[in-house]
Design a protein around this motif. Sequence first.
Motif, PDB file in Angstrom:
ATOM      1  N   LYS A  30      32.546  33.375  43.843  1.00  0.00           N
ATOM      2  CA  LYS A  30      32.921  34.784  43.991  1.00  0.00           C
ATOM      3  C   LYS A  30      34.055  35.068  43.005  1.00  0.00           C
ATOM      4  O   LYS A  30      35.062  34.357  43.001  1.00  0.00           O
ATOM      5  N   LEU A  31      33.861  36.079  42.152  1.00  0.00           N
ATOM      6  CA  LEU A  31      34.875  36.457  41.162  1.00  0.00           C
ATOM      7  C   LEU A  31      35.197  37.941  41.295  1.00  0.00           C
ATOM      8  O   LEU A  31      34.295  38.759  41.480  1.00  0.00           O
ATOM      9  N   GLN A  32      36.494  38.261  41.197  1.00  0.00           N
ATOM     10  CA  GLN A  32      36.930  39.656  41.266  1.00  0.00           C
ATOM     11  C   GLN A  32      37.901  39.928  40.111  1.00  0.00           C
ATOM     12  O   GLN A  32      39.064  39.554  40.169  1.00  0.00           O
ATOM     13  N   PRO A  33      37.401  40.590  39.047  1.00  0.00           N
ATOM     14  CA  PRO A  33      38.267  40.884  37.903  1.00  0.00           C
ATOM     15  C   PRO A  33      39.189  42.073  38.183  1.00  0.00           C
ATOM     16  O   PRO A  33      38.838  42.980  38.935  1.00  0.00           O
ATOM     17  N   ASN A  34      40.375  42.033  37.564  1.00  0.00           N
ATOM     18  CA  ASN A  34      41.326  43.135  37.646  1.00  0.00           C
ATOM     19  C   ASN A  34      41.632  43.563  36.208  1.00  0.00           C
ATOM     20  O   ASN A  34      42.259  42.813  35.462  1.00  0.00           O
ATOM     21  N   PHE A  35      41.184  44.766  35.842  1.00  0.00           N
ATOM     22  CA  PHE A  35      41.346  45.239  34.468  1.00  0.00           C
ATOM     23  C   PHE A  35      42.731  45.817  34.198  1.00  0.00           C
ATOM     24  O   PHE A  35      43.041  46.153  33.068  1.00  0.00           O
ATOM     25  N   GLU A  36      43.573  45.923  35.225  1.00  0.00           N
ATOM     26  CA  GLU A  36      44.964  46.359  35.029  1.00  0.00           C
ATOM     27  C   GLU A  36      45.827  45.168  34.609  1.00  0.00           C
ATOM     28  O   GLU A  36      46.684  45.283  33.743  1.00  0.00           O
ATOM     29  N   THR A  37      45.593  44.010  35.247  1.00  0.00           N
ATOM     30  CA  THR A  37      46.433  42.826  35.004  1.00  0.00           C
ATOM     31  C   THR A  37      45.771  41.806  34.080  1.00  0.00           C
ATOM     32  O   THR A  37      46.418  40.846  33.668  1.00  0.00           O
ATOM     33  N   PHE A  38      44.470  41.991  33.796  1.00  0.00           N
ATOM     34  CA  PHE A  38      43.662  41.013  33.056  1.00  0.00           C
ATOM     35  C   PHE A  38      43.675  39.643  33.720  1.00  0.00           C
ATOM     36  O   PHE A  38      43.656  38.604  33.079  1.00  0.00           O
ATOM     37  N   LYS A  39      43.697  39.663  35.045  1.00  0.00           N
ATOM     38  CA  LYS A  39      43.571  38.446  35.852  1.00  0.00           C
ATOM     39  C   LYS A  39      42.292  38.577  36.673  1.00  0.00           C
ATOM     40  O   LYS A  39      41.733  39.668  36.809  1.00  0.00           O
ATOM     41  N   PHE A  40      41.840  37.476  37.221  1.00  0.00           N
ATOM     42  CA  PHE A  40      40.748  37.532  38.190  1.00  0.00           C
ATOM     43  C   PHE A  40      41.043  36.554  39.307  1.00  0.00           C
ATOM     44  O   PHE A  40      41.711  35.538  39.100  1.00  0.00           O
ATOM     45  N   THR A  41      40.609  36.908  40.507  1.00  0.00           N
ATOM     46  CA  THR A  41      40.719  36.002  41.638  1.00  0.00           C
ATOM     47  C   THR A  41      39.327  35.449  41.902  1.00  0.00           C
ATOM     48  O   THR A  41      38.319  36.079  41.576  1.00  0.00           O
ATOM     49  N   GLY A  42      39.296  34.275  42.486  1.00  0.00           N
ATOM     50  CA  GLY A  42      38.009  33.679  42.751  1.00  0.00           C
ATOM     51  C   GLY A  42      38.051  32.710  43.905  1.00  0.00           C
ATOM     52  O   GLY A  42      39.117  32.265  44.341  1.00  0.00           O
ATOM     53  N   LYS A  43      36.867  32.439  44.410  1.00  0.00           N
ATOM     54  CA  LYS A  43      36.693  31.396  45.421  1.00  0.00           C
ATOM     55  C   LYS A  43      35.370  30.720  45.110  1.00  0.00           C
ATOM     56  O   LYS A  43      34.378  31.394  44.800  1.00  0.00           O
ATOM     57  N   VAL A  44      35.365  29.410  45.154  1.00  0.00           N
ATOM     58  CA  VAL A  44      34.126  28.664  44.957  1.00  0.00           C
ATOM     59  C   VAL A  44      33.970  27.676  46.109  1.00  0.00           C
ATOM     60  O   VAL A  44      34.926  27.017  46.516  1.00  0.00           O
ATOM     61  N   ASP A  45      32.761  27.668  46.669  1.00  0.00           N
ATOM     62  CA  ASP A  45      32.373  26.671  47.664  1.00  0.00           C
ATOM     63  C   ASP A  45      31.316  25.804  46.994  1.00  0.00           C
ATOM     64  O   ASP A  45      30.253  26.306  46.614  1.00  0.00           O
ATOM     65  N   VAL A  46      31.635  24.531  46.816  1.00  0.00           N
ATOM     66  CA  VAL A  46      30.741  23.628  46.105  1.00  0.00           C
ATOM     67  C   VAL A  46      30.130  22.641  47.098  1.00  0.00           C
ATOM     68  O   VAL A  46      30.854  21.931  47.797  1.00  0.00           O
ATOM     69  N   SER A  47      28.800  22.627  47.139  1.00  0.00           N
ATOM     70  CA  SER A  47      28.091  21.621  47.942  1.00  0.00           C
ATOM     71  C   SER A  47      28.102  20.326  47.150  1.00  0.00           C
ATOM     72  O   SER A  47      27.680  20.296  45.996  1.00  0.00           O
ATOM     73  N   LEU A  48      28.607  19.275  47.788  1.00  0.00           N
ATOM     74  CA  LEU A  48      28.794  17.993  47.107  1.00  0.00           C
ATOM     75  C   LEU A  48      27.987  16.890  47.765  1.00  0.00           C
ATOM     76  O   LEU A  48      27.765  16.901  48.973  1.00  0.00           O
ATOM     77  N   ASP A  49      27.620  15.923  46.944  1.00  0.00           N
ATOM     78  CA  ASP A  49      27.112  14.647  47.420  1.00  0.00           C
ATOM     79  C   ASP A  49      28.213  13.634  47.141  1.00  0.00           C
ATOM     80  O   ASP A  49      28.554  13.400  45.975  1.00  0.00           O
ATOM     81  N   ILE A  50      28.785  13.077  48.199  1.00  0.00           N
ATOM     82  CA  ILE A  50      29.813  12.037  48.061  1.00  0.00           C
ATOM     83  C   ILE A  50      29.057  10.711  47.999  1.00  0.00           C
ATOM     84  O   ILE A  50      28.470  10.282  48.989  1.00  0.00           O
ATOM     85  N   LEU A  51      29.048  10.098  46.818  1.00  0.00           N
ATOM     86  CA  LEU A  51      28.260   8.881  46.602  1.00  0.00           C
ATOM     87  C   LEU A  51      29.041   7.611  46.920  1.00  0.00           C
ATOM     88  O   LEU A  51      28.457   6.550  47.121  1.00  0.00           O
TER      89      LEU A  51
END
Length: 183
Positions: A30-51
């Motif tokens: 999930k990405l949310q750009p801000n064109f006032e600050t030129f920053k973006f916030t994000g969240k990532v949920d990664v499905s992993l295989d722990i080997l």
Amino acid sequence: GSRDCRSPSNMAENRCVLPSNVRPSHYDLKLQPNFETFKFTGKVDVSLDILQATSTVTLHSKEIEIGKVAITTGDATKETTDIKFKPEDDETTLTFDSEIPVGKATLSIEFVGTLNDKMAGFYRSAYTRANGEKAYMATTQFESTDARRAFPCWDEPSLKATFNITLCVPENLVALSNMNAIS
């Protein structure tokens, strides 16, 4: 332990290869750009295989501020106890207070990045509107190792995974993708 990414055994095409004990299979980004600050916030949920059981997870990130990090295995969720950045190799190592067992896990990372003007990662590009006013758009360039500028990830050709990407933009803006829209 520590790896020497400059040694020939760890190099592949002049880059450091991440440890192979953890492999991503799917990203919910999930990405949310801000064109006032030129920053973006994000969240990532990664499905992993722990080997291989581990108390650390190493992945790529570049010019990303990492906030809250947690890993979930079964019903147990634990937050990171330490985050170490290795900017010379674009690596971030997340440490947890106990081992993550072999099996499936979900790694959740909240982060902030910059909509840079380097034409790499998730970046801004200026254009001129019909009325002569300067405006900006956000776009992506993930080849060959630029995804790590947009979100923490395993940014290696051999580590393929599927993605769902959500862009949060104001209603007056248009979000385009080269893939089908989910909603």
